[in-house]
Design a protein around this motif. Structure first.
Motif, PDB file in Angstrom:
ATOM      1  N   LEU A 251       0.703  -1.273  -0.001  1.00 52.71           N
ATOM      2  CA  LEU A 251       0.162   0.018  -0.091  1.00 52.71           C
ATOM      3  C   LEU A 251       1.009   1.466   0.006  1.00 52.71           C
ATOM      4  O   LEU A 251       0.330   2.125  -0.511  1.00 52.71           O
ATOM      5  N   VAL A 252       2.023   1.326   0.436  1.00 57.41           N
ATOM      6  CA  VAL A 252       2.842   2.390   0.444  1.00 57.41           C
ATOM      7  C   VAL A 252       3.089   2.795  -1.178  1.00 57.41           C
ATOM      8  O   VAL A 252       3.652   2.115  -2.009  1.00 57.41           O
ATOM      9  N   GLY A 253       2.675   4.261  -1.297  1.00 53.48           N
ATOM     10  CA  GLY A 253       2.845   4.746  -2.495  1.00 53.48           C
ATOM     11  C   GLY A 253       1.871   4.257  -3.560  1.00 53.48           C
ATOM     12  O   GLY A 253       1.876   4.715  -4.586  1.00 53.48           O
ATOM     13  N   ALA A 254       0.887   3.660  -3.155  1.00 54.32           N
ATOM     14  CA  ALA A 254      -0.164   3.115  -4.045  1.00 54.32           C
ATOM     15  C   ALA A 254      -1.117   3.983  -4.246  1.00 54.32           C
ATOM     16  O   ALA A 254      -1.538   4.973  -3.405  1.00 54.32           O
ATOM     17  N   HIS A 255      -1.790   3.815  -5.587  1.00 54.87           N
ATOM     18  CA  HIS A 255      -2.957   4.943  -5.929  1.00 54.87           C
ATOM     19  C   HIS A 255      -4.388   4.360  -5.570  1.00 54.87           C
ATOM     20  O   HIS A 255      -4.452   3.103  -5.823  1.00 54.87           O
ATOM     21  N   THR A 256      -5.239   5.179  -5.186  1.00 56.24           N
ATOM     22  CA  THR A 256      -6.440   4.623  -4.632  1.00 56.24           C
ATOM     23  C   THR A 256      -7.583   5.527  -5.285  1.00 56.24           C
ATOM     24  O   THR A 256      -7.424   6.515  -5.826  1.00 56.24           O
ATOM     25  N   LEU A 257      -8.807   5.061  -4.949  1.00 55.42           N
ATOM     26  CA  LEU A 257     -10.021   5.871  -5.362  1.00 55.42           C
ATOM     27  C   LEU A 257     -10.163   7.165  -5.016  1.00 55.42           C
ATOM     28  O   LEU A 257     -10.123   7.254  -3.657  1.00 55.42           O
ATOM     29  N   PRO A 258     -10.311   8.272  -5.827  1.00 51.78           N
ATOM     30  CA  PRO A 258     -10.493   9.723  -5.037  1.00 51.78           C
ATOM     31  C   PRO A 258     -11.548   9.390  -4.031  1.00 51.78           C
ATOM     32  O   PRO A 258     -12.659   8.883  -4.162  1.00 51.78           O
ATOM     33  N   VAL A 259     -11.608  10.261  -2.844  1.00 57.95           N
ATOM     34  CA  VAL A 259     -12.709  10.017  -1.870  1.00 57.95           C
ATOM     35  C   VAL A 259     -14.227  10.824  -2.193  1.00 57.95           C
ATOM     36  O   VAL A 259     -14.827  10.384  -2.083  1.00 57.95           O
ATOM     37  N   GLU A 260     -14.033  11.667  -3.236  1.00 61.63           N
ATOM     38  CA  GLU A 260     -14.968  12.478  -3.657  1.00 61.63           C
ATOM     39  C   GLU A 260     -15.611  11.724  -5.036  1.00 61.63           C
ATOM     40  O   GLU A 260     -16.417  12.396  -5.771  1.00 61.63           O
ATOM     41  N   PHE A 261     -14.987  10.610  -5.430  1.00 67.25           N
ATOM     42  CA  PHE A 261     -15.362   9.865  -6.784  1.00 67.25           C
ATOM     43  C   PHE A 261     -16.973   9.828  -6.708  1.00 67.25           C
ATOM     44  O   PHE A 261     -17.565  10.299  -7.914  1.00 67.25           O
ATOM     45  N   TYR A 262     -17.805   9.257  -5.740  1.00 72.88           N
ATOM     46  CA  TYR A 262     -19.265   9.028  -5.878  1.00 72.88           C
ATOM     47  C   TYR A 262     -20.011  10.386  -5.918  1.00 72.88           C
ATOM     48  O   TYR A 262     -21.117  10.454  -6.575  1.00 72.88           O
ATOM     49  N   LEU A 263     -19.269  11.463  -5.394  1.00 77.66           N
ATOM     50  CA  LEU A 263     -20.066  12.713  -5.167  1.00 77.66           C
ATOM     51  C   LEU A 263     -19.913  13.180  -6.615  1.00 77.66           C
ATOM     52  O   LEU A 263     -21.324  13.812  -7.021  1.00 77.66           O
ATOM     53  N   LYS A 264     -18.772  13.090  -7.292  1.00 79.39           N
ATOM     54  CA  LYS A 264     -18.645  13.736  -8.625  1.00 79.39           C
ATOM     55  C   LYS A 264     -19.550  12.828  -9.390  1.00 79.39           C
ATOM     56  O   LYS A 264     -20.261  13.671 -10.518  1.00 79.39           O
ATOM     57  N   LEU A 265     -19.816  11.548  -9.288  1.00 77.10           N
ATOM     58  CA  LEU A 265     -20.462  10.681  -9.912  1.00 77.10           C
ATOM     59  C   LEU A 265     -21.989  11.200  -9.988  1.00 77.10           C
ATOM     60  O   LEU A 265     -22.580  11.250 -10.972  1.00 77.10           O
ATOM     61  N   SER A 266     -22.508  11.580  -8.717  1.00 72.45           N
ATOM     62  CA  SER A 266     -23.855  12.145  -8.729  1.00 72.45           C
ATOM     63  C   SER A 266     -24.155  13.157  -9.266  1.00 72.45           C
ATOM     64  O   SER A 266     -25.154  13.478  -9.801  1.00 72.45           O
ATOM     65  N   GLU A 267     -23.173  14.140  -9.188  1.00 73.28           N
ATOM     66  CA  GLU A 267     -23.335  15.420  -9.953  1.00 73.28           C
ATOM     67  C   GLU A 267     -23.288  15.425 -11.269  1.00 73.28           C
ATOM     68  O   GLU A 267     -24.195  15.913 -12.105  1.00 73.28           O
TER      69      GLU A 267
END
Length: 581
Positions: A251-267
């Protein structure tokens, strides 16, 4: 089904195989052989120079076969050929609906709802829903990226999604009374779908599973800690003793899903500029040279279902509708036809729309809602009446034809007719000067694309120079055409979801067959090449894998596949949506 009379035994020419007979063309006939060791097979013959007359399969007119249209000599003119093709496509559309009982009509399905693995068919037997994951593995294909489709949700944010990304997802490889989660790596991205592998399985791909990135079931690293959910490793991973050390390395240095991903999807799902009840002008599919007024009856993911305000030419007790995207070049604001000089259907004096449709247009659409075509300077050197071009046939989108500009309208619009048949005003089609569908002479030859030549000319010997000289005409200068091509990320053989523009209410499983600059040749999986369609790479009728699932629109699977694709094992995730009406 043809009947032959008279003594024609001397005109039979036997073919050694069915394949060779079929390659001889549609004038071949098959007759059942009687007796002999090969009595169960068909002997194929070709009639040579026997028929002096031919009968049109559309209108029944008779005439000399040499004067009939096309190589097969089945139709007396191009109008009959196109009418026959249109009926055939409608019949094919009905076949699709019969083979897929879930596709009676496009349904707006509930979003973000867990689904059953199967529903029941008419006989009460379970029928598996079409699953993109299984199909991609079966076809060993890739999917076009969401970032290639500017008109779909999350297009601008899709660069945040990448292979190797870590997410937290439900752990289906655990036997516990409550839901638990585990960390997974994105192995492959295909449209809105992702192939995942639980951490700990390393290079073991047998446990990989597909999941929708927009289903709400994938979460960024740290989500379980914030929400109090349990992280439990898969029970089948037994060779890792220190999970804490293992995960630290992963996990160190790994990329993950943006926290606001589903908020932007809803918008992004809420961005609807058109409203139900608005009146628009749209191309009349019965007479493509004119438009007619319609009212927006429903909106699904930017796709509009339009009801014509004048239903006087519709069959009794039938409401005629038309589907198109809100960014389609076929759609225009009220008053557009009058402004540019385009023909529009005259309303009937006995309106029956309000009584039978139950929907009244409550407002007119405004010009600012529509995508404006590229500005063209019409002064000086511009397209002129009589100029020759190559153009996509709107009634046969898999064909590029020799065409003529018959009329120049205002605002850069052109009325184009096709030289492959009689010059009927009803067959003219309106293209903007910046359209991808009009092309300079020699485009097909340069890109090795079959060109549909004018009636009476041989495709093998046709040349533009000879044709222009014989017709005493000129070709449109190349600099008048829109040749801008910034590039795209779509490549041949990738999978996507595409509208069948000959039956525009259907969104089908499709493959990009060829890429020629801005043009893509779309092939509908499971269907003959005759149904292929040339479209612009920016067409709003193309969608990434998983778009129908996200929006809640019925996807048409390849014929027969909707009933046979099954989940390979318990880990295979089939995220489909069901109607909750």
């Amino acid at each position: 089904n043809k009947t032959v009379t008279g003594d024609i035994s001397k005109t039979y020419v036997p073919f050694p195989s069915l394949a060779e007979a079929e390659s001889a063309g549609e004038e071949s006939l098959g007759l059942l052989a009687e007796g002999g060791p090969e009595s169960r097979t068909f002997s194929i013959f070709k009639i040579a120079s026997f028929f002096s007359t031919a009968v049109c399969e559309m209108c029944g007119a008779t005439g000399c076969s040499s004067s009939f249209y096309s190589k097969s000599k089945r139709f007396c003119n191009i109008t009959c050929a196109r009418s026959f093709a249109s009926r055939f496509r409608k019949a094919a559309g009905l076949t699709r609906l019969q083979e897929n009982p879930l596709a009676k009509k496009p349904k707006v399905l509930s979003k973000f709802t867990k689904a059953r693995l199967a529903e029941l068919d008419g006989e009460g037997s379970p029928v598996a829903i079409f699953d993109w994951g299984d199909y991609l593995e079966k076809e060993t294909s890739l999917g076009a990226s969401v970032s290639c489709f500017r008109h779909v949700p999350m297009c601008a944010q899709w660069d945040d999604i990448s292979v190797g990304m870590k997410v937290e997802v439900l752990n289906s490889n655990a036997v516990l009374p409550t839901k638990v989660y585990w960390i997974a790596t994105v192995i492959q991205v295909a449209g809105y779908k992702a192939l995942l592998r639980y951490e700990g399985f390393e290079h073991d791909s047998s446990r990989d599973f597909w999941c929708s990135l927009v289903s709400g079931e994938l979460h960024p690293i740290g989500w379980c800690a914030m929400t109090g959910k349990l992280l439990v490793p898969p029970q089948d991973v037994a060779n890792i003793l220190d999970w804490k050390e293992y995960l630290m390395k992963k996990l160190v240095g790994a990329h993950t899903l943006p926290v606001e991903f589903y908020l932007k999807l809803s918008e992004s799902l809420k961005q609807e500029s058109f409203k139900v009840g608005m009146r628009v002008e749209v191309v009349d599919p019965k007479y493509v040279s004119r438009t007619r007024k319609a009212v927006i009856a429903s909106i699904t993911g930017g796709r509009l279902r339009l009801l014509y305000t004048d239903q006087s030419d519709s069959p009794e007790n039938v409401i005629t509708d038309f589907w198109c995207h809100q960014a389609s070049p076929l759609l225009h604001p009220i008053g557009w036809s009058k402004q540019v000089g385009h023909d529009i259907k005259t309303p009937s004096e006995s309106p029956n729309f309000n009584n039978c449709a139950g929907l009244k247009g409550n407002c007119d659409s405004t010009y600012n809602l529509f995508k404006k075509p590229r500005f063209v300077f019409m002064e000086g050197c511009f397209f002129e009446e009589g100029m020759k071009i190559e153009a996509i046939d709107p009634l046969n989108l898999g064909s590029i034809c020799v065409a003529t500009i018959y009329k120049v309208l205002s605002d850069g619009y052109l009325m184009v007719g096709f030289d492959s048949g009689p010059s009927l005003v009803s067959d003219w089609f309106c293209y903007h000067a910046s359209s991808h569908a009009i092309l300079p002479k020699g485009f097909c030859r340069k890109n090795n694309i079959p060109l549909t030549v004018p009636r009476g000319f041989d495709p093998k010997t046709f040349t533009w120079e000879h044709y222009l000289k014989e017709t005493n005409s000129t070709a449109a200068p190349p600099h008048l055409f829109n040749t801008d091509f910034p590039g795209h990320g779509i490549s041949p053989d990738v999978k996507l979801e595409a509208v069948d523009l000959m039956e525009p209410r259907l969104v089908c499983v499709a493959t990009v067959k060829r890429c020629v600059g801005r043009l893509l040749l779309i092939h509908f999986d499971g269907w003959d090449d005759d149904f292929d369609q040339w479209v612009n790479y920016e067409s709003p009728d193309l969608y990434p894998i998983g778009w129908c699932e996200l929006i809640g629109y019925q996807l048409q699977p390849p014929p027969g596949l909707g009933k046979c694709l099954q989940c390979n094992n318990g880990l295979k995730s089939l995220h489909t949506y069901i109607n909750t009406d």
